[in-house]
Design an enzyme around this catalytic site. Structure first.
Site, PDB file in Angstrom:
ATOM      1  N   ARG A  17       0.831  -1.218   0.000  1.00  0.00           N
ATOM      2  CA  ARG A  17       0.000   0.000   0.000  1.00  0.00           C
ATOM      3  C   ARG A  17       0.868   1.272   0.000  1.00  0.00           C
ATOM      4  O   ARG A  17       0.565   2.255   0.673  1.00  0.00           O
ATOM      5  CB  ARG A  17      -0.966  -0.013   1.187  1.00  0.00           C
ATOM      6  CG  ARG A  17      -2.104  -1.000   1.010  1.00  0.00           C
ATOM      7  CD  ARG A  17      -3.060  -0.973   2.186  1.00  0.00           C
ATOM      8  NE  ARG A  17      -2.400  -1.418   3.399  1.00  0.00           N
ATOM      9  CZ  ARG A  17      -2.803  -1.148   4.637  1.00  0.00           C
ATOM     10  NH1 ARG A  17      -3.893  -0.431   4.802  1.00  0.00           N
ATOM     11  NH2 ARG A  17      -2.152  -1.580   5.674  1.00  0.00           N
ATOM     12  N   GLU A  18       1.941   1.237  -0.787  1.00  0.00           N
ATOM     13  CA  GLU A  18       2.856   2.381  -0.822  1.00  0.00           C
ATOM     14  C   GLU A  18       2.144   3.658  -1.286  1.00  0.00           C
ATOM     15  O   GLU A  18       2.424   4.749  -0.788  1.00  0.00           O
ATOM     16  CB  GLU A  18       4.032   2.113  -1.780  1.00  0.00           C
ATOM     17  CG  GLU A  18       5.013   1.058  -1.333  1.00  0.00           C
ATOM     18  CD  GLU A  18       4.628  -0.354  -1.777  1.00  0.00           C
ATOM     19  OE1 GLU A  18       3.432  -0.593  -2.085  1.00  0.00           O
ATOM     20  OE2 GLU A  18       5.506  -1.228  -1.811  1.00  0.00           O
ATOM     21  N   SER A 432     -23.014   1.517  15.939  1.00  0.00           N
ATOM     22  CA  SER A 432     -21.675   1.821  16.441  1.00  0.00           C
ATOM     23  C   SER A 432     -21.641   3.224  17.045  1.00  0.00           C
ATOM     24  O   SER A 432     -22.339   4.137  16.598  1.00  0.00           O
ATOM     25  CB  SER A 432     -20.657   1.710  15.309  1.00  0.00           C
ATOM     26  OG  SER A 432     -20.993   2.566  14.260  1.00  0.00           O
ATOM     27  N   GLU A 483     -20.683  -1.418  19.654  1.00  0.00           N
ATOM     28  CA  GLU A 483     -19.810  -2.187  18.756  1.00  0.00           C
ATOM     29  C   GLU A 483     -18.303  -2.001  18.978  1.00  0.00           C
ATOM     30  O   GLU A 483     -17.525  -2.034  18.019  1.00  0.00           O
ATOM     31  CB  GLU A 483     -20.161  -1.902  17.277  1.00  0.00           C
ATOM     32  CG  GLU A 483     -21.621  -2.200  16.935  1.00  0.00           C
ATOM     33  CD  GLU A 483     -21.964  -1.991  15.453  1.00  0.00           C
ATOM     34  OE1 GLU A 483     -21.052  -1.967  14.614  1.00  0.00           O
ATOM     35  OE2 GLU A 483     -23.160  -1.863  15.157  1.00  0.00           O
ATOM     36  N   ARG A 514      -8.173   4.668   0.302  1.00  0.00           N
ATOM     37  CA  ARG A 514      -8.813   3.714   1.214  1.00  0.00           C
ATOM     38  C   ARG A 514      -8.868   2.299   0.627  1.00  0.00           C
ATOM     39  O   ARG A 514      -9.274   2.114  -0.512  1.00  0.00           O
ATOM     40  CB  ARG A 514     -10.206   4.233   1.517  1.00  0.00           C
ATOM     41  CG  ARG A 514     -10.877   3.336   2.406  1.00  0.00           C
ATOM     42  CD  ARG A 514     -11.844   3.865   3.310  1.00  0.00           C
ATOM     43  NE  ARG A 514     -12.437   2.619   3.749  1.00  0.00           N
ATOM     44  CZ  ARG A 514     -12.802   2.372   4.961  1.00  0.00           C
ATOM     45  NH1 ARG A 514     -12.664   3.274   5.866  1.00  0.00           N
ATOM     46  NH2 ARG A 514     -13.346   1.228   5.269  1.00  0.00           N
ATOM     47  N   CYS A 642     -27.958   1.799   4.259  1.00  0.00           N
ATOM     48  CA  CYS A 642     -27.524   3.190   4.253  1.00  0.00           C
ATOM     49  C   CYS A 642     -27.135   3.680   2.873  1.00  0.00           C
ATOM     50  O   CYS A 642     -25.977   3.883   2.588  1.00  0.00           O
ATOM     51  CB  CYS A 642     -26.359   3.398   5.197  1.00  0.00           C
ATOM     52  SG  CYS A 642     -25.121   2.134   5.089  1.00  0.00           S
ATOM     53  N   GLU A 664     -31.103   6.014   5.237  1.00  0.00           N
ATOM     54  CA  GLU A 664     -30.373   7.285   5.202  1.00  0.00           C
ATOM     55  C   GLU A 664     -31.217   8.338   4.480  1.00  0.00           C
ATOM     56  O   GLU A 664     -31.522   8.170   3.307  1.00  0.00           O
ATOM     57  CB  GLU A 664     -29.062   7.030   4.452  1.00  0.00           C
ATOM     58  CG  GLU A 664     -28.228   8.232   4.192  1.00  0.00           C
ATOM     59  CD  GLU A 664     -26.932   7.865   3.455  1.00  0.00           C
ATOM     60  OE1 GLU A 664     -26.277   6.886   3.850  1.00  0.00           O
ATOM     61  OE2 GLU A 664     -26.619   8.558   2.491  1.00  0.00           O
ATOM     62  N   HIS A 693     -21.861  11.680   7.919  1.00  0.00           N
ATOM     63  CA  HIS A 693     -20.619  11.907   7.168  1.00  0.00           C
ATOM     64  C   HIS A 693     -20.039  13.288   7.418  1.00  0.00           C
ATOM     65  O   HIS A 693     -18.974  13.615   6.921  1.00  0.00           O
ATOM     66  CB  HIS A 693     -20.859  11.723   5.661  1.00  0.00           C
ATOM     67  CG  HIS A 693     -21.222  10.314   5.318  1.00  0.00           C
ATOM     68  ND1 HIS A 693     -20.360   9.269   5.496  1.00  0.00           N
ATOM     69  CD2 HIS A 693     -22.365   9.779   4.838  1.00  0.00           C
ATOM     70  CE1 HIS A 693     -20.951   8.144   5.133  1.00  0.00           C
ATOM     71  NE2 HIS A 693     -22.166   8.420   4.732  1.00  0.00           N
ATOM     72  N   CYS A 725     -26.682   6.483   9.868  1.00  0.00           N
ATOM     73  CA  CYS A 725     -25.868   5.265   9.883  1.00  0.00           C
ATOM     74  C   CYS A 725     -25.111   5.219  11.208  1.00  0.00           C
ATOM     75  O   CYS A 725     -25.351   6.047  12.098  1.00  0.00           O
ATOM     76  CB  CYS A 725     -24.910   5.290   8.686  1.00  0.00           C
ATOM     77  SG  CYS A 725     -24.046   3.728   8.432  1.00  0.00           S
TER      78      CYS A 725
HETATM   79  N1  GLN Z   1     -24.410  -1.314  12.693  1.00  0.00           N
HETATM   80  C1  GLN Z   1     -23.441  -0.768  11.825  1.00  0.00           C
HETATM   81  C2  GLN Z   1     -22.831   0.473  12.452  1.00  0.00           C
HETATM   82  O1  GLN Z   1     -23.503   1.170  13.106  1.00  0.00           O
HETATM   83  C3  GLN Z   1     -24.029  -0.403  10.489  1.00  0.00           C
HETATM   84  C4  GLN Z   1     -22.992   0.123   9.533  1.00  0.00           C
HETATM   85  C5  GLN Z   1     -23.456   0.294   8.104  1.00  0.00           C
HETATM   86  O2  GLN Z   1     -24.615   0.271   7.810  1.00  0.00           O
HETATM   87  N2  GLN Z   1     -22.553   0.499   7.186  1.00  0.00           N
HETATM   88  O3  GLN Z   1     -21.679   0.763  12.273  1.00  0.00           O
HETATM   89 ZN    ZN Z   2     -25.465   2.371   7.390  1.00  0.00          ZN
END
Ligand code: GLN
Ligand code: ZN
Length: 752
Positions: A17-18, A432, A483, A514, A642, A664, A693, A725
């Site tokens: 991954r340089e 999460s 999580e 990424r 999402c 979303e 985001h 999300c």
């Molecule tokens: N449960 C996951 C979180 O909250 C859902 C993530 C996702 O939908 N990409 O991170």
């Molecule tokens: Zn999501």
């Protein structure tokens, strides 16, 4: 000598991954542009030389990119959106388009066909004046030439470029085709001067997505237009990920030198060969989308079948698509019994050359003969090894039918309402909470055996405790454990299931710098032990509120993995569903009342051809339903997705029959919710009101406006309030005040 082998494109991120590291160091100001240029040139050189030394005839240039090839095409066409035009430095401008700058939001990014690679979406307006910037292409060509390679120039074709663009007023992007074709023509003239013979590969994957008659005609017109280009330019039109029979049939009389077809993911392409009319056929028989060794015997059979329909001297053997979608090479993987079964980019290059030798030499050398035999034996081992076959799973899979959950959704929701006694507009989150440095370090240390499992457990529990007390303070109604034990929503489950392998260095570019390391499903899937029960029940024991259990669904686990090819995807997904159904039963037995089954990649798995969609939808929904079939009437099943492109799939979502779906909507407003309303969706919905985001902290008023507007579409009784999300990429300093404002807004509305 006429070329016999070709690689559609090679991964650019680097063995270690340089490129990722060089980019991130440049972005953070730690290194100079000269250093980035140097690393990039070294990577290009290394990647070309690998292909050259292994004997590939047509090696690509311009498959390299600092961010994305669509973005490079935007620059090549000078289609710079207005908000970036004031940035005079070309490099700053390039990265500003990709990542945003102080004054301008980044360009949108979305998934490339049915892959997990994201491209930058071109933005076109009527003010745009297309003009040619060939500097990147010429530079890379000359670099390769200095190494004794005459590379093929990779370009995204004009139809695909425009077909994936968005326009200011929703105008037809193909209105720009004339202007864009003129620039391509100018480019072809320019590169004709670079060499005696110049190869150009025009990628037109748009042609595999049920092209309209109009698109087909435009493609033909465009290619006819290139007829006037200097005669030493040999144009290859390449499609991948599916068949493109309609397009090929139409191209018989165009001035193309060759046509590249994917025979792995588009076997129907065989029907198109009769129309080749003396053109070269670039036969993609080495899978660029998966990591298994090539079944050489099968590929040779296929090639011979193709050769019945066209002069075999016109066949060039190649990868099915760019190798961008697979990891770099196997040599950095620690010893493992599945390594023999796999082939990454470097190995795929070797396979391509070997296939060409086997196909073209009337007499096989002893060495090739033994390679072929070895391959035959490995293929058998890969499909029959005791590591792969689990009779118990197979037996269970055979007898299990897709179970209908108990009770109608009305009945279930009524029962749940009466027992949960949640207030109107219940508030929750998607799972999460912020992944702190501390929690990442804890997981890392545990993996490296630097701490004991007691220490690890203590650390996770501490996070859960804090996460719960924060949520209680904020005043959320349905809580989550946060999580902390998961680095990734698929990897976590894969590591606990049998039948999965995890590489150490199997990185694949997802976007920009990424990368992801997709799990590899090589065998029958089973669940030796509960996977989440310990954490969720611990969390439930710490609060009087309802704790929501959190799982990743059978379709998402499948779609984000490299999947075995000796079984249909539907069956692999079914095995995962069965394993998850056991987990749900165990959670329920342990007293968990609400369980969320995330299906973030449900949409991503949709086939590119309409005729295959119904089949996918059927088994994907069936497997989701199988996974949740153990839930009793009183156990509430949530699902979460999402992305915002639901238009054609609402009925399918309805048939998944989750009691609650969270989606979303913070950026897109009510448009999505209206689709649910129009289709008469009956179950409950949590439209996201917090754009996760963005680092912003929206005010109570802003939340309240969002919520009130959602209530204009659907009745309060049907709505939940939550973020778009998971919150794992945000910071506690943002999350706490934001969720507090969200809850305050809900409380005000309730008491109004
Ligand atoms: N449960 C996951 C979180 O909250 C859902 C993530 C996702 O939908 N990409 O991170
Ligand atoms: Zn999501």
């Amino acid at each position: 000598m006429e070329p016999k082998t070709l690689i559609t494109g090679f991964p650019r991120i680097g063995e270690k991954r340089e490129l990722k590291k060089a980019l991130e160091s440049f972005w953070s100001g730690k290194s100079s542009i000269e250093e980035l240029e140097k690393t990039s040139a070294n990577l290009r050189k290394k990647h070309w030389q690998i292909q050259q030394s292994k004997g590939i005839d047509l090696i690509s240039c311009n498959d390299f990119s600092w961010y994305d090839n669509m973005l490079d095409t935007i620059v090549m066409l000078n289609a710079i959106p207005r908000r970036f035009q004031s940035i005079s430095d070309k490099i700053n401008r390039y990265f500003a388009m990709a990542r945003g700058s102080k004054d301008a939001v980044a360009m949108e990014m979305t998934k490339w066909f049915n892959t997990n690679y994201h491209y930058i979406v071109p933005e076109l307006s009527n003010k745009i004046r297309f003009s040619l910037d060939a500097s990147k292409i010429i530079k890379e060509y000359e670099e390769a030439k200095a190494l004794g390679i005459s590379p093929k120039i990779n370009l995204i074709g004009p139809l695909t470029f425009l077909g994936l663009s968005k326009t200011e007023n929703g105008d037809d992007p193909y209105n720009h085709l004339g202007a864009v074709t003129t620039v391509y023509k100018e480019l072809l003239e320019k590169v004709s001067e670079l060499d005696e013979t110049v190869y150009v590969q025009l990628d037109e994957p748009m042609m595999v997505k049920d092209p309209s008659q109009k698109q087909l005609e435009l493609l033909k017109e465009t290619l006819d237009c290139f007829a006037a280009v200097a005669g030493n330019v040999r144009i290859i039109l390449t499609t991948y990920f599916e068949h493109s029979v309609e397009a090929v049939t139409l191209l018989t009389n165009t001035p193309l030198w060759g046509i590249g077809l994917d025979f792995v993911h588009g076997p129907d392409n065989i029907k198109a060969i009769n129309s080749l009319n003396g053109k070269k056929l670039i036969a993609g028989v080495v899978d660029g989308r998966n990591i298994w060794i090539n079944n050489l015997e099968q590929s040779l059979e296929l090639l011979n079948k193709i050769a019945e329909k066209t002069d075999r001297r016109n066949i060039i053997i190649s990868s099915s698509c760019s190798l961008l979608h697979v990891p770099f090479g196997l040599e950095n993987e620690p010893d493992n019994s599945v390594n023999n079964w796999m082939s990454f980019a470097k190995e795929k290059v070797e396979e391509t050359v070997l296939l060409s030798r086997l196909f073209n030499n009337s007499k096989q050398t002893e060495n090739d003969q033994s390679l072929l035999e070895q391959n035959r034996a490995t293929i058998i081992e890969k499909e029959t090894s005791p590591l792969v076959v689990n009779n118990e799973v197979l037996e269970r899979q055979k007898i299990s039918k897709t179970n209908q959950r108990e009770g109608s959704s009305d009945e279930r929701l009524m029962l749940q309402k009466n027992t949960f006694k949640l207030p109107p507009l219940p508030t929750t989150t998607i799972g999460s909470f912020p992944q702190t440095q501390e929690i990442r370090r804890l997981r890392r240390n545990f993996k490296k055996f630097e701490i004991t499992s007691e220490q690890y457990e203590e650390g996770i529990k501490k996070y859960i405790d804090e996460c719960i007390s924060e949520q209680e303070e904020i005043g959320l109604d349905v809580l989550v454990h946060g999580e902390p034990e998961r680095n990734d929503m698929v990897e976590y489950f894969g590591e606990m299931l049998e039948g999965f392998h995890f590489t150490t260095n199997g990185w694949v570019q997802s976007y920009g710098s990424r990368c992801v390391k997709p799990p590899i499903i090589y065998g029958d899937v089973s669940r030796p032990n509960p996977m989440t029960v310990k954490w969720i029940t611990y969390a439930q024991s710490k609060t009087k509120k309802i704790m929501k259990g959190m799982l990743t669904g059978p379709v998402t686990i499948l779609n984000w993995s490299f999947v075995r090819v000796d079984k249909p995807r539907s069956e692999v997904s079914k095995q995962i569903a069965l394993a998850l159904s056991d987990e749900i039963r165990d959670l329920q037995t342990a007293g968990i009342k609400i369980i969320q089954v995330d299906e973030a990649a449900f949409k991503e798995g949709y086939p590119l051809r309409k005729m295959n969609i119904a089949d996918y939808e059927t088994w994907a929904v069936e497997n989701f339903r199988l996974a949740v079939s153990q839930a009793e009437k009183g156990t509430q099943i949530h699902t979460h997705m999402c992305y915002s492109n639901f238009k054609d799939i609402v009925d399918t979502l309805e048939s998944m029959d989750a009691d609650v779906i969270t989606i979303e909507t913070a950026r897109s407003g009510n448009s999505l919710l209206k689709i649910f309303k129009e289709s008469g969706y009956k179950n409950e919905i949590g439209p996201g009101v917090y754009d996760i985001h963005s680092p912003r902290i929206p005010s109570v008023q802003e939340f309240s406006d969002q919520i009130v507007s959602r209530m204009e579409v659907l009745p309060m009784e049907q709505l939940w309030i939550n973020p778009d999300c998971g919150l794992k990429t945000r910071k506690w300093e943002e999350v706490k005040p934001t969720l507090t404002n969200m809850v305050k807004a809900v409380q005000e509305i309730r008491s109004a």
